[in-house]
Design a protein around this motif. Structure first.
Motif, PDB file in Angstrom:
ATOM      1  N   UNK A  51       0.818  -1.222   0.000  1.00 38.57           N
ATOM      2  CA  UNK A  51       0.000   0.000   0.000  1.00 38.57           C
ATOM      3  C   UNK A  51       0.854   1.276   0.000  1.00 38.57           C
ATOM      4  N   UNK A  52       2.046   1.216   0.580  1.00 40.66           N
ATOM      5  CA  UNK A  52       2.910   2.403   0.662  1.00 40.66           C
ATOM      6  C   UNK A  52       4.021   2.398  -0.388  1.00 40.66           C
ATOM      7  N   UNK A  53       3.991   1.470  -1.313  1.00 46.08           N
ATOM      8  CA  UNK A  53       5.080   1.288  -2.280  1.00 46.08           C
ATOM      9  C   UNK A  53       5.290   2.519  -3.166  1.00 46.08           C
ATOM     10  N   UNK A  54       4.241   3.259  -3.454  1.00 49.62           N
ATOM     11  CA  UNK A  54       4.358   4.405  -4.353  1.00 49.62           C
ATOM     12  C   UNK A  54       4.271   5.742  -3.618  1.00 49.62           C
ATOM     13  N   UNK A  55       4.498   5.706  -2.308  1.00 48.73           N
ATOM     14  CA  UNK A  55       4.570   6.963  -1.554  1.00 48.73           C
ATOM     15  C   UNK A  55       5.753   7.775  -2.065  1.00 48.73           C
ATOM     16  N   UNK A  56       5.624   9.080  -2.024  1.00 48.79           N
ATOM     17  CA  UNK A  56       6.740   9.957  -2.408  1.00 48.79           C
ATOM     18  C   UNK A  56       7.773   9.973  -1.275  1.00 48.79           C
ATOM     19  N   UNK A  57       8.955  10.466  -1.572  1.00 48.42           N
ATOM     20  CA  UNK A  57       9.982  10.613  -0.525  1.00 48.42           C
ATOM     21  C   UNK A  57       9.461  11.483   0.612  1.00 48.42           C
ATOM     22  N   UNK A  58       8.714  12.530   0.259  1.00 47.04           N
ATOM     23  CA  UNK A  58       8.166  13.431   1.281  1.00 47.04           C
ATOM     24  C   UNK A  58       7.171  12.695   2.177  1.00 47.04           C
TER      25      UNK A  58
END
Length: 190
Positions: A51-58
């Motif tokens: 679910x968090x694989x495509x989170x941005x660096x921010x």
């Protein structure tokens, strides 16, 4: 709960990663049936693991700061790990997943020493789901339904060898998981 997680995944993931999540859920479900453990737990862990694989660096930085996680997760060597740690927290906080489910999600990329069956299934389902195609996967898939520990040893060896060829750093947890599984075979064969 499954439908709610699917809705969240559609909001956070591109279509290809969403399909991967569905495939992992399906593979985890099949493995759960084969090894006679709680199918729903396996399905839900397989579904939410990325679910968090495509989170941005921010987004990663904020999550790590807000949850007091080790800042080393932001280092480039840990780029492939951070999403598991964040997904585990989301699973616990938003969906009330149990501790064994949280641990399986957190370590789905590396495994961990003395993994329980749920952890093994989530790890393996992520590697062998039907959308994956890489050298050695047919043998990994076959072995997964014969001896889950041997299948994970094969996956880890294949992964470590691939990373070595690419001159990429190998996470120590992968080595520790491999050693733990190999040692359990030595003990059981004595």
């Amino acid at each position: 709960m499954e439908e709610e997680i699917k809705k969240d995944l559609k909001e956070h993931l591109k279509e290809k990663r969403y399909q991967h999540s569905l495939n992992v859920m399906e593979e985890a479900s099949n493995l759960a049936k084969h090894y006679h453990i709680d199918e729903e737990k396996c399905r839900l862990c397989g579904l939410i693991h990325d679910i968090a694989k495509e989170f941005t660096n921010e987004e990663n930085e904020k999550f790590i700061k807000d949850h007091n996680l080790d800042k080393s997760l932001l280092e480039s060597d840990n780029k492939k790990l951070v999403h598991g740690y964040i997904a585990a927290i989301i699973a616990k906080e938003k969906y009330g997943f149990t501790n064994d489910m949280v641990k399986a999600i957190k370590y789905h990329t590396t495994g961990y020493p003395n993994m329980d069956l749920l952890g093994k299934i989530v790890y393996l389902a992520d590697k062998i789901e039907k959308g994956r195609n890489y050298p050695g996967i047919i043998e990994e898939r076959t072995l997964a339904y014969q001896n889950i520990d041997k299948a994970i040893i094969l996956c880890l060896n294949n992964q470590i060898n691939k990373l070595k060829k690419e001159n990429k750093k190998i996470n120590p947890l992968s080595y520790q998981t491999l050693k733990s599984l190999e040692n359990s075979f030595k003990v059981s064969s004595n």
